[in-house]
Every structure is written in C-alpha cells, then in structure tokens.
Enzyme design. Structure first.
Site, PDB file in Angstrom:
ATOM      1  N   ASP A  67     -15.282 -10.769   5.457  1.00 16.37           N
ATOM      2  CA  ASP A  67     -15.021 -10.924   6.888  1.00 16.37           C
ATOM      3  C   ASP A  67     -16.236 -10.566   7.738  1.00 16.37           C
ATOM      4  O   ASP A  67     -17.224 -10.017   7.237  1.00 16.37           O
ATOM      5  CB  ASP A  67     -13.803 -10.074   7.307  1.00 16.37           C
ATOM      6  CG  ASP A  67     -13.838  -8.652   6.733  1.00 16.37           C
ATOM      7  OD1 ASP A  67     -14.893  -8.229   6.236  1.00 16.37           O
ATOM      8  OD2 ASP A  67     -12.811  -7.970   6.800  1.00 16.37           O
ATOM      9  N   ASN A 136      -2.742  -0.281   7.775  1.00 13.51           N
ATOM     10  CA  ASN A 136      -1.508  -1.054   7.950  1.00 13.51           C
ATOM     11  C   ASN A 136      -1.339  -2.067   6.819  1.00 13.51           C
ATOM     12  O   ASN A 136      -0.534  -2.985   6.917  1.00 13.51           O
ATOM     13  CB  ASN A 136      -1.515  -1.762   9.322  1.00 13.51           C
ATOM     14  CG  ASN A 136      -2.728  -2.659   9.494  1.00 13.51           C
ATOM     15  OD1 ASN A 136      -3.498  -2.867   8.557  1.00 13.51           O
ATOM     16  ND2 ASN A 136      -2.898  -3.203  10.681  1.00 13.51           N
ATOM     17  N   HIS A 138      -3.745  -4.083   5.688  1.00 16.23           N
ATOM     18  CA  HIS A 138      -4.553  -5.305   5.774  1.00 16.23           C
ATOM     19  C   HIS A 138      -5.607  -5.347   4.672  1.00 16.23           C
ATOM     20  O   HIS A 138      -6.068  -4.330   4.175  1.00 16.23           O
ATOM     21  CB  HIS A 138      -5.158  -5.512   7.174  1.00 16.23           C
ATOM     22  CG  HIS A 138      -6.306  -4.644   7.560  1.00 16.23           C
ATOM     23  ND1 HIS A 138      -6.336  -3.935   8.736  1.00 16.23           N
ATOM     24  CD2 HIS A 138      -7.482  -4.375   6.951  1.00 16.23           C
ATOM     25  CE1 HIS A 138      -7.472  -3.283   8.827  1.00 16.23           C
ATOM     26  NE2 HIS A 138      -8.190  -3.525   7.756  1.00 16.23           N
ATOM     27  N   GLU A 143      -4.299  -9.133   9.110  1.00 16.43           N
ATOM     28  CA  GLU A 143      -3.406  -8.128   9.673  1.00 16.43           C
ATOM     29  C   GLU A 143      -1.948  -8.473   9.363  1.00 16.43           C
ATOM     30  O   GLU A 143      -1.641  -9.617   9.020  1.00 16.43           O
ATOM     31  CB  GLU A 143      -3.597  -8.087  11.197  1.00 16.43           C
ATOM     32  CG  GLU A 143      -5.014  -7.712  11.647  1.00 16.43           C
ATOM     33  CD  GLU A 143      -5.274  -6.214  11.597  1.00 16.43           C
ATOM     34  OE1 GLU A 143      -4.698  -5.510  10.754  1.00 16.43           O
ATOM     35  OE2 GLU A 143      -6.091  -5.741  12.422  1.00 16.43           O
TER      36      GLU A 143
HETATM   37  C1  GLP Z   1     -11.902  -2.887   7.848  1.00 14.38           C
HETATM   38  C2  GLP Z   1     -12.359  -4.012   6.940  1.00 14.38           C
HETATM   39  C3  GLP Z   1     -11.571  -4.043   5.655  1.00 14.38           C
HETATM   40  C4  GLP Z   1     -11.502  -2.646   5.072  1.00 14.38           C
HETATM   41  C5  GLP Z   1     -10.740  -1.761   6.002  1.00 14.38           C
HETATM   42  C6  GLP Z   1     -10.557  -0.334   5.495  1.00 14.38           C
HETATM   43  O1  GLP Z   1     -10.923  -3.250   8.738  1.00 14.38           O
HETATM   44  N1  GLP Z   1     -12.280  -5.300   7.544  1.00 14.38           N
HETATM   45  O2  GLP Z   1     -12.157  -4.965   4.755  1.00 14.38           O
HETATM   46  O3  GLP Z   1     -10.884  -2.680   3.813  1.00 14.38           O
HETATM   47  O4  GLP Z   1     -11.461  -1.701   7.229  1.00 14.38           O
HETATM   48  O5  GLP Z   1     -11.688   0.406   5.769  1.00 14.38           O
HETATM   49  P1  GLP Z   1     -12.004   1.837   5.168  1.00 14.38           P
HETATM   50  O6  GLP Z   1     -12.399   1.599   3.757  1.00 14.38           O
HETATM   51  O7  GLP Z   1     -13.135   2.355   6.008  1.00 14.38           O
HETATM   52  O8  GLP Z   1     -10.769   2.639   5.309  1.00 14.38           O
END
Ligand code: GLP
Length: 241
Positions: A67, A136, A138, A143
């Site tokens: 992304d 959540n 995702h 989402e």
């Molecule tokens: C972001 C990214 C995701 C990632 C998520 C969790 O929203 N787009 O790909 O998995 O955050 O992030 P973290 O690993 O910092 O908790």
C-alpha cells in the site's frame, strides 16, 4: 493456519526473517509482497544483517508492496516508498527497479489501482506475502467493510487507523485520509502468507482473526481460508490464543 509463537519481538523478527530467507534461497527470483508499519521493521533488520554477511542474496528478487498513502511523494519521509527504501532496500543488494509500491502521486485513483494490478500480474503474482495486522483487523489498508475487496483499491482510512498512524506524523491533521492498497483478493492469491503480530494491544484482534467468524468486518479473518498462512506472534500478541 500455522501459529508460530515467539518469546519476544526479537525472536519473532528472526523467525519471520528465517521464513522469508528460506523463500529467497529456494527461489532466488521470487516475488515478495512486503508490508510497512512497525511490526516488520525487526524482520527487515535481520534480513539486512544476513545480506551483509553474504548469507542472503536479493539480486534477483522482485518486491511489490501492499500500500501507499494517496498524495505522498516517494521523497516524503512518511511515504511507504521512503519507508521501504530506508528500512530495507537501501541496505541490501536489491535492484530498485524491481521494487514496486503503488504510485501515491497518481491523482486518478482508478488509474493508480489498475496500473498497480497490472504490475502485480506482470511480475507473475506473489510467492510470499508478508503482512502486519491493524488494530481493527485491517491488512494492507483494507479496512473493515461490507465486502472483501478483489483488487487494488483506494480507501478512506478509518478514524482508528488515522489515530494509530498519527505517531509517525507531526500531527493528526498531517495523516493522509486516503490510501491505495492491494485488495484482499490479491493478497489471498499469494502462494504463501506470513503475518507478523507483536504486542499485547494486538492480542484481542489476533484472537478474532484466528478463531472468529470470517467476515469483511475483520478483514484478516479471510486468511483462515488460505492454504498456507503462518502467523508469527510474540507471547503478548498470542496471549489469548
Ligand atoms: C498500517 C499499514 C499496515 C500495517 C498496519 C499495522 O496501517 N498500512 O500494512 O500492517 O499499519 O501497523 P503496525 O505494525 O505499526 O502496528
């Protein structure tokens, strides 16, 4: 689903890096689907060390990232292209022309998404997809929604994601409100999926992902239907499993 428990973040990162490393050794010209966020940083650090030691060769590897924030340039230090360059690509012998991230500067969302799907198809699909997990549920930036997304799409980030990601920006107002993300369909077509999950604050959502109903309201729950998923979780994240 294989649940691989690690005692802490360091061990989690080593285990995940081992799985990725095995993939690259077995198929040196593989396509890796990569993720951003804080969870995979330790994994990338391990891979960098092994590459520097000469144990891991990225010269024939192709990567496609999940992304990118809409509106951020590759030079913006909050963009996911910048993240990948600084946390992995700049430190290993990968050919950057074979590293792909959705084009955050393409204002035409339909074009940006179509172009990215074409890239994923052109490289031949994903051999191993690395994922983090949002609070959540995702994955990528898919989402909670009424349906699973088939391919790359432009999403409006939820308030909870904006809240979670504001720590990387100067203020909440600076967090982009939209992003381009690979769809759930694209992720599910990866041959192998590795999810890294760390910390107590992820325990509840991880339980839902693994044991709860499969629903687009918890996007990662769809992984229950994939034939080759490994969840690498530290003790804190795996506490409710
Ligand atoms: C972001 C990214 C995701 C990632 C998520 C969790 O929203 N787009 O790909 O998995 O955050 O992030 P973290 O690993 O910092 O908790």
């Amino acid at each position: 689903m294989v649940i691989c428990k690690a005692k802490d973040y360091k061990e989690l990162s080593r285990k995940a890096a081992n799985i990725i490393s095995a993939q690259v050794i077995l198929k040196p010209d593989c396509v890796l689907g990569l993720a951003t966020g804080s969870s995979p940083i330790g994994t990338y650090e391990e891979l960098i060390q092994w590459n520097k030691r000469g144990d891991l060769d990225f010269s024939a590897v192709t990567t496609v990232n999940l992304d990118e924030y809409k509106g951020l340039s590759p030079e913006n230090d909050q963009s996911y292209r910048y993240f990948m360059n600084t946390n992995l690509f700049n430190h290993v012998n990968i050919d950057k022309s074979r590293t792909f991230v959705p084009d955050g500067l393409e204002p035409d969302a339909e074009k940006a998404c179509k172009d990215y799907d074409a890239i994923v198809e052109k490289v031949g699909g994903i051999d191993l997809q690395l994922l983090g997990l949002g609070h959540n549920g995702h994955i990528g930036f898919n989402e909670p929604a009424d349906a699973f997304t088939p391919c790359t799409n432009c999403v409006d980030l939820t308030a909870s994601t904006i809240e979670a990601n504001k720590r990387f920006f100067e203020s909440e107002a600076d967090v982009p409100r939209q992003a381009y993300t690979m769809g759930i369909g694209t992720i599910m077509r990866a041959k192998k999926i590795v999810v890294v999950v760390s910390g107590q604050d992820k325990a509840e959502i991880l339980k839902k992902v693994v044991d709860g109903p499969i629903t687009p309201q918890v996007p990662a729950s769809v992984l229950q239907l994939h034939p080759d998923v490994t969840i690498v979780a530290d003790e804190a994240a795996a506490a409710l499993l």
